[in-house]
Design an enzyme around this catalytic site. Structure first.
Site, PDB file in Angstrom:
ATOM      1  N   CYS A  42       0.806  -1.220   0.000  1.00 48.21           N
ATOM      2  CA  CYS A  42       0.000   0.000   0.000  1.00 48.21           C
ATOM      3  C   CYS A  42       0.842   1.276   0.000  1.00 48.21           C
ATOM      4  O   CYS A  42       0.292   2.363  -0.167  1.00 48.21           O
ATOM      5  CB  CYS A  42      -0.945  -0.014   1.192  1.00 48.21           C
ATOM      6  SG  CYS A  42      -2.308  -1.191   0.998  1.00 48.21           S
ATOM      7  N   LYS A  68       0.457   3.387  -3.199  1.00 47.73           N
ATOM      8  CA  LYS A  68      -0.759   4.135  -3.499  1.00 47.73           C
ATOM      9  C   LYS A  68      -0.435   5.579  -3.873  1.00 47.73           C
ATOM     10  O   LYS A  68       0.536   6.169  -3.376  1.00 47.73           O
ATOM     11  CB  LYS A  68      -1.698   4.142  -2.290  1.00 47.73           C
ATOM     12  CG  LYS A  68      -2.353   2.817  -1.999  1.00 47.73           C
ATOM     13  CD  LYS A  68      -3.210   2.872  -0.750  1.00 47.73           C
ATOM     14  CE  LYS A  68      -4.461   3.700  -0.950  1.00 47.73           C
ATOM     15  NZ  LYS A  68      -5.411   3.556   0.181  1.00 47.73           N
ATOM     16  N   ASP A  95     -14.947   5.944   1.103  1.00 45.90           N
ATOM     17  CA  ASP A  95     -15.151   4.706   1.853  1.00 45.90           C
ATOM     18  C   ASP A  95     -14.353   3.558   1.241  1.00 45.90           C
ATOM     19  O   ASP A  95     -13.746   3.685   0.173  1.00 45.90           O
ATOM     20  CB  ASP A  95     -16.635   4.361   1.918  1.00 45.90           C
ATOM     21  CG  ASP A  95     -17.101   4.118   3.336  1.00 45.90           C
ATOM     22  OD1 ASP A  95     -16.456   3.301   4.023  1.00 45.90           O
ATOM     23  OD2 ASP A  95     -18.082   4.738   3.763  1.00 45.90           O
ATOM     24  N   ASP A  96     -14.366   2.413   1.928  1.00 45.26           N
ATOM     25  CA  ASP A  96     -13.501   1.289   1.557  1.00 45.26           C
ATOM     26  C   ASP A  96     -14.025   0.495   0.371  1.00 45.26           C
ATOM     27  O   ASP A  96     -13.257  -0.173  -0.326  1.00 45.26           O
ATOM     28  CB  ASP A  96     -13.318   0.362   2.768  1.00 45.26           C
ATOM     29  CG  ASP A  96     -12.621   1.069   3.915  1.00 45.26           C
ATOM     30  OD1 ASP A  96     -11.457   1.448   3.731  1.00 45.26           O
ATOM     31  OD2 ASP A  96     -13.240   1.263   4.969  1.00 45.26           O
ATOM     32  N   ASP A 140      -8.454  -4.118  -5.406  1.00 46.53           N
ATOM     33  CA  ASP A 140      -7.195  -3.629  -4.857  1.00 46.53           C
ATOM     34  C   ASP A 140      -6.058  -4.469  -5.417  1.00 46.53           C
ATOM     35  O   ASP A 140      -6.155  -5.698  -5.457  1.00 46.53           O
ATOM     36  CB  ASP A 140      -7.216  -3.726  -3.322  1.00 46.53           C
ATOM     37  CG  ASP A 140      -6.376  -2.631  -2.680  1.00 46.53           C
ATOM     38  OD1 ASP A 140      -5.262  -2.370  -3.186  1.00 46.53           O
ATOM     39  OD2 ASP A 140      -6.827  -2.041  -1.689  1.00 46.53           O
ATOM     40  N   HIS A 180      -8.082 -11.384 -14.862  1.00 50.05           N
ATOM     41  CA  HIS A 180      -7.508 -10.776 -16.063  1.00 50.05           C
ATOM     42  C   HIS A 180      -6.024 -10.550 -15.827  1.00 50.05           C
ATOM     43  O   HIS A 180      -5.604 -10.165 -14.730  1.00 50.05           O
ATOM     44  CB  HIS A 180      -8.194  -9.446 -16.358  1.00 50.05           C
ATOM     45  CG  HIS A 180      -7.720  -8.800 -17.628  1.00 50.05           C
ATOM     46  ND1 HIS A 180      -7.994  -9.316 -18.871  1.00 50.05           N
ATOM     47  CD2 HIS A 180      -6.972  -7.683 -17.836  1.00 50.05           C
ATOM     48  CE1 HIS A 180      -7.453  -8.545 -19.796  1.00 50.05           C
ATOM     49  NE2 HIS A 180      -6.828  -7.556 -19.194  1.00 50.05           N
ATOM     50  N   ASP A 211     -10.566   0.142   7.260  1.00 42.27           N
ATOM     51  CA  ASP A 211      -9.324  -0.613   7.436  1.00 42.27           C
ATOM     52  C   ASP A 211      -8.150   0.339   7.214  1.00 42.27           C
ATOM     53  O   ASP A 211      -8.202   1.253   6.393  1.00 42.27           O
ATOM     54  CB  ASP A 211      -9.248  -1.852   6.552  1.00 42.27           C
ATOM     55  CG  ASP A 211      -9.294  -1.561   5.068  1.00 42.27           C
ATOM     56  OD1 ASP A 211      -9.768  -0.485   4.672  1.00 42.27           O
ATOM     57  OD2 ASP A 211      -8.867  -2.425   4.281  1.00 42.27           O
TER      58      ASP A 211
END
Length: 341
Positions: free
Chosen positions: A13, A16, A45-46, A63, A134, A221
């Site tokens: 992460c 990001k 929001d998540d 993600d 994919h 999270d």
């Protein structure tokens, strides 16, 4: 299995885009009004939540990111756990998932096989079905999931809605980004890395199941924007502030040592810059500040819980062997969104 090179430079992460850049872009996108879209991207929001009947809504998320560890199987498991976490942050149940794969054609396909095996086993552990996916050829390895879940429309956990008097609970230790940065410089022991990988690969399923028995007002999270960044999203627009006690936050203690030695991340500094003017520190060390800004990969859930339920919920989580703790409380709105001591 012999370790393979997964181009582990800026993975997880910490890869990001920064919150400031995303805010700028998303603010310019048109928003279509739809009464059945219960949760969109307007509140950061998540996951998205779309109602399909009186008692069911679909939870959708995706993600993916570059490798943050050199073990292909663990990378796959961690990336999958991170994607699945968005369903749990909304209070949902996982139904199915699709792989998202970027992989160099020149690399050993056995590496890709291990990545996919790690991800597949996490989807199974979540009770979901891996349906396909994919893949594209790329010059670096990236992996993740698109995940679909379900939730009752009346039982959605959003990342906003914290109420004055609430207690804040965190369900995994902080410091992952700093320790991964230190690991890239071979500055931590193998046992420390194993503990960090185990934490990242752990699903937030148990934490989600625990909190459904209690009065939770907000949940998110903790991932790339760090503890303080995601807490800011929880406080934004709530007409409240948060008071954080650093002595009770679950932390990988080795991360404090590494931060003192300046094993820190660029993403952590982007988080610090974005939150300028929103956080007030009182007698907090530089190393602790860095841990609180640190981008987490597959971090824990951060909950805002009614005071009368908080201690019973914490006890239930500890009985489930979660490394969790009460990290602060929601207070009346003051000059700063977040106070840390």
């Amino acid at each position: 299995m012999t370790k393979q090179k997964l181009f582990c430079k800026n993975g997880g992460c910490s890869a990001k885009l920064g919150a400031k850049a995303l805010d700028h872009i998303l603010s310019k996108l048109p928003r279509k009004q739809d009464d059945y879209l219960l949760v969109g991207y307007d509140k950061k929001d998540d996951a998205a939540v779309y109602q399909v009947s009186d008692d069911m809504a679909i939870v959708s998320t995706l993600d993916f990111f570059p490798a943050m560890v050199e073990d292909p199987y663990m990378f796959g498991a961690i990336a999958a756990a991170n994607a699945l976490s968005d369903i749990y942050a909304m209070g949902g149940k996982v139904l199915h998932a699709l792989n998202i794969v970027c992989f160099p054609e020149s690399e050993d396909l056995n590496i890709l096989g291990e990545i996919l095996r790690g991800g597949s086993e996490k989807v199974q552990e979540a009770g979901g079905v891996l349906c396909g996916g994919h893949s594209i050829q790329d010059d670096s390895v990236k992996y993740g999931l698109s995940v679909t879940g379900i939730v009752h429309p009346d039982n959605i956990y959003k990342n906003h809605g914290a109420q004055e008097g609430d207690i804040l609970i965190l369900t995994k230790p902080l410091g992952v980004g700093i320790l991964l940065a230190a690991n890239r410089m071979q500055a931590i022991d193998e046992d420390v890395l194993k503990n960090v990988m185990s934490s990242m690969a752990m699903l937030n399923k148990t934490a989600c199941e625990c909190m459904q028995h209690f009065d939770v007002h907000a949940c998110t999270d903790v991932t790339g924007f760090g503890f303080l960044g995601h807490l800011h999203e929880m406080m934004e627009g709530s007409h409240t502030s948060a008071k954080i006690d650093t002595t009770s936050i679950p932390i990988f203690q080795e991360a404090i040592t590494c931060a003192q030695e300046f094993y820190i991340t660029a993403a952590g500094q982007r988080n610090r810059n974005f939150l300028e003017g929103k956080v007030c520190f009182e007698n907090v060390s530089f190393a602790m500040e860095e841990v609180l800004y640190d981008p987490q990969t597959s971090g824990g859930l951060l909950l805002s819980v009614a005071r009368e339920d908080a201690f019973a919920l914490l006890q239930k989580m500890k009985e489930e062997q979660l490394i969790c703790g009460i990290v602060g409380q929601v207070i009346e709105q003051k000059e700063y969104e977040i106070y840390v001591k």
